[in-house]
Every structure is written in C-alpha cells, then in structure tokens.
Enzyme design. Structure first.
Site, PDB file in Angstrom:
ATOM      1  N   GLY A 152      46.213  49.787  44.755  1.00  0.00           N
ATOM      2  CA  GLY A 152      45.954  50.861  44.354  1.00  0.00           C
ATOM      3  C   GLY A 152      46.514  51.500  43.871  1.00  0.00           C
ATOM      4  O   GLY A 152      47.756  50.907  43.744  1.00  0.00           O
TER       5      GLY A 152
ATOM      6  N   HIS B 104      47.025  51.459  37.621  1.00  0.00           N
ATOM      7  CA  HIS B 104      47.704  51.835  36.076  1.00  0.00           C
ATOM      8  C   HIS B 104      47.108  50.786  35.500  1.00  0.00           C
ATOM      9  O   HIS B 104      46.123  50.476  35.671  1.00  0.00           O
ATOM     10  CB  HIS B 104      49.123  51.873  36.085  1.00  0.00           C
ATOM     11  N   ALA B 105      46.891  50.917  33.747  1.00  0.00           N
ATOM     12  CA  ALA B 105      46.837  50.736  33.066  1.00  0.00           C
ATOM     13  C   ALA B 105      47.174  48.893  33.208  1.00  0.00           C
ATOM     14  O   ALA B 105      45.795  47.767  32.525  1.00  0.00           O
ATOM     15  CB  ALA B 105      46.933  50.669  31.720  1.00  0.00           C
ATOM     16  N   GLY B 106      47.633  48.504  33.900  1.00  0.00           N
ATOM     17  CA  GLY B 106      48.387  46.943  33.934  1.00  0.00           C
ATOM     18  C   GLY B 106      46.834  46.485  35.172  1.00  0.00           C
ATOM     19  O   GLY B 106      46.347  45.511  35.185  1.00  0.00           O
ATOM     20  N   HIS B 107      46.593  47.460  36.185  1.00  0.00           N
ATOM     21  CA  HIS B 107      45.568  46.781  36.890  1.00  0.00           C
ATOM     22  C   HIS B 107      44.143  47.137  35.789  1.00  0.00           C
ATOM     23  O   HIS B 107      43.669  45.735  36.103  1.00  0.00           O
ATOM     24  CB  HIS B 107      45.287  48.044  37.731  1.00  0.00           C
TER      25      HIS B 107
HETATM   26  P1  AMP Z   1      49.577  45.799  43.282  1.00  0.00           P
HETATM   27  O1  AMP Z   1      48.558  47.006  43.033  1.00  0.00           O
HETATM   28  O2  AMP Z   1      50.798  46.195  42.856  1.00  0.00           O
HETATM   29  O3  AMP Z   1      49.122  45.220  44.135  1.00  0.00           O
HETATM   30  O4  AMP Z   1      48.894  45.011  42.359  1.00  0.00           O
HETATM   31  C1  AMP Z   1      48.016  44.426  41.778  1.00  0.00           C
HETATM   32  C2  AMP Z   1      47.291  43.173  40.929  1.00  0.00           C
HETATM   33  O5  AMP Z   1      47.935  43.936  39.572  1.00  0.00           O
HETATM   34  C3  AMP Z   1      48.235  41.733  41.411  1.00  0.00           C
HETATM   35  O6  AMP Z   1      48.306  40.809  40.569  1.00  0.00           O
HETATM   36  C4  AMP Z   1      49.734  42.111  40.057  1.00  0.00           C
HETATM   37  O7  AMP Z   1      49.940  41.217  39.462  1.00  0.00           O
HETATM   38  C5  AMP Z   1      48.849  43.144  38.569  1.00  0.00           C
HETATM   39  N1  AMP Z   1      49.596  44.188  38.231  1.00  0.00           N
HETATM   40  C6  AMP Z   1      50.230  45.033  38.637  1.00  0.00           C
HETATM   41  N2  AMP Z   1      51.147  45.024  37.625  1.00  0.00           N
HETATM   42  C7  AMP Z   1      51.178  44.381  35.986  1.00  0.00           C
HETATM   43  C8  AMP Z   1      51.187  45.261  34.745  1.00  0.00           C
HETATM   44  N3  AMP Z   1      52.329  45.612  34.482  1.00  0.00           N
HETATM   45  N4  AMP Z   1      50.753  43.927  33.911  1.00  0.00           N
HETATM   46  C9  AMP Z   1      49.751  43.280  34.436  1.00  0.00           C
HETATM   47  N5  AMP Z   1      49.129  43.245  36.451  1.00  0.00           N
HETATM   48  C10 AMP Z   1      49.772  43.872  36.601  1.00  0.00           C
END
Ligand code: AMP
Length: 271
Positions: A22, A25-28
């Site tokens: 949760g 952001h744009a990465g997700h």
């Molecule tokens: P998290 O919510 O931080 O556990 O991330 C969930 C998924 O999103 C994981 O597979 C992360 O590697 C991926 N993720 C987090 N930040 C980024 C980002 N900046 N660019 C691409 N994927 C991301």
C-alpha cells in the site's frame, strides 16, 4: 479470493498479481500497467506484512493510506484488491515460515535478519490465495525479486515472475513509500543514492569494470553526503547477489529512514 480466481480461470482468463504494502505510488502503477498488458485480470494485494519487519523497524509507523490507495486504483483498471487482515494471514497458532537460502543470505539478508523469511512466507501465501499466472515485482527491490524467482522455481509455483524497471522522480530518486518519511533536507540528501549509481555507471561506461574501484566511486559519493549512513554498497551478480557482476546495490540510512536503490552498471543510468 481463491474462489474468484478459480472462476476467472474457468473462463479461460489469465490472472496477474501485483503484491504491495500500500501507500501506492507511480512505481506500483507501473507494475499494474505491465500486469494489465499481459493479463485479462489484475489483482493488487495490499498487506503490510508484520513478519518482514525487524523489532527495531518501522512496522507501526509504515504509511497506511487506504483512501489514497483506493483513489489511485480506481482509475488503474484493477479487477480486484485483495487486502487480508493480519489475523487471516497469520491466525493464532500459525508457525510455518518459508526460508530461501543462498540469494537471500547476503546484503539485505545481513542488514535485516529475518526480512526475506517474512517476504518469502507472505509471497507463498499470496501465491496460494490468488493462484496467479504471472506476478509482478519491482527491480527497485532487486534482491527481493531474485529471492521470489528462486522461491517460485523451488516450490514449483507455475507462475511467471516479471520484474519491472524502477520508477524514479525526475531528479533520479527511486520512488518508495518510505520517501514520505524524509524531511526537506533529507529529501535532498537522498539524492546521493541515485547520484552515486549514475557516477558508477559513467565510470563503468568509461571502461572501469573492477568491482573494488566501482565500489569506491559509490562510497565516495555517498561519503560526501553528511546525512547519509552507508549500510552497504556493493557490486554483485544480479542472480546470486554474490561479489562479481555489474549490479550496484545500495542501502543507505538518511536520518532515521533506510533507503535502497540499485542499477546495472553495464547500462546507462536513466534521466
Ligand atoms: P512495496 O509496497 O514497497 O512492498 O512494493 C511493492 C512492489 O512494488 C515491489 O515489488 C516493489 O519492488 C515495487 N516497487 C516499489 N517501488 C518501486 C519503484 N520505484 N519502481 C518500480 N517498482 C517499485
């Protein structure tokens, strides 16, 4: 969740899973976009997994933003949000953990004992609950992606693991839910990570391929930032995470916040 997934499969539809904690952001969103491109159905899981946080870590204060997440996901073409409670994931008496050795041992494995065991356990449970055809992870967490690939192979999950490029701010900072912790000075200092990776990629492009020298480039740039505390800075093999390779991996404390980033030095740093 499983009943829904089996209904979709009975209709011949492919299911893509994007696991998250949760505070989206744009990465997700880039992972969701990739999943949409390859699957008729996209499931996003949101679960702040207590067992992947160490005792001194930020589980209690990790950002939880359900309204913001729902907003962001409303336009993202997601078919289901799977948001299990801690009690559903780990009912009283739950005592089984999944431990990947080898690739999970160095770097984050040393810096955060038990972290990958928590990740491997929750990913196994998510795979079992969703039975996806493909699952999407970010290169941002490179070692995690390698651990998940190993896990899927070793436990015979018939799931394709996709790893998507790191989404960055315009100035290079890798997007992370933890960036919300940074004060203005820390936000500036956090640029040291991407800047160090950019410098090391430039040195690599100029012909410097010795890991020790590349490591020196990383450490010098990080050392120049007074607010940065290097936890590790290494150049490793992207599959085993052992020395020798071209993947530069960093973990750096900025104030109380621990940030990670990485880049394959044989490629041009973006931006
Ligand atoms: P998290 O919510 O931080 O556990 O991330 C969930 C998924 O999103 C994981 O597979 C992360 O590697 C991926 N993720 C987090 N930040 C980024 C980002 N900046 N660019 C691409 N994927 C991301």
């Amino acid at each position: 969740m499983l009943a829904a997934s089996r209904r979709w499969h009975a209709q011949g539809l492919k299911v893509g899973l994007v696991p998250t904690m949760g505070a989206l952001h744009a990465g997700h969103l880039s992972l969701i976009e990739a999943a949409r491109g390859e699957n008729a159905i996209v499931v996003v899981s949101i679960f702040v997994n207590p067992i992947q946080f160490g005792p001194g870590e930020d589980f209690a204060r990790y950002p939880r933003e359900p309204a913001h997440d729902a907003d962001l996901l409303s336009g993202a073409g997601v078919d289901a949000i799977y948001r299990p409670s801690v009690e559903v994931m780990y009912p009283a008496g739950s005592a089984t953990r999944v431990r990947v050795s080898g690739v999970a041992d160095p770097l984050e494995g040393v810096a955060r004992p038990g972290h990958f065991e928590g990740v491997a356990t929750v990913v196994t449970k998510l795979f079992t609950a969703v039975e996806p055809d493909r699952a999407y992870f970010g290169q941002k967490d490179a070692q995690q992606a390698a651990v998940v690939k190993r896990l899927a192979r070793d436990l015979d999950f018939p799931i394709e693991i996709r790893v998507c490029a790191t989404a960055r701010e315009a100035d290079g900072l890798a997007l992370s839910s933890r960036n919300a912790y940074l004060g203005p000075d820390e936000r500036k200092a956090a640029l040291a990570l991407s800047s160090a990776l950019r410098l090391a990629a430039a040195a690599h492009a100029a012909g410097e391929h010795r890991p020790e020298q590349l490591r020196k480039v990383l450490c010098e740039r990080l050392g120049a930032e007074p607010l940065a505390q290097v936890e590790y800075a290494e150049v490793v093999d992207p599959e085993t995470f052992r020395p020798r390779g071209s993947l530069a991996v960093l973990a750096v404390g900025i104030g109380k916040t621990s940030l990670i980033d990485n880049h394959d030095l044989s490629k041009v740093f973006p931006g």
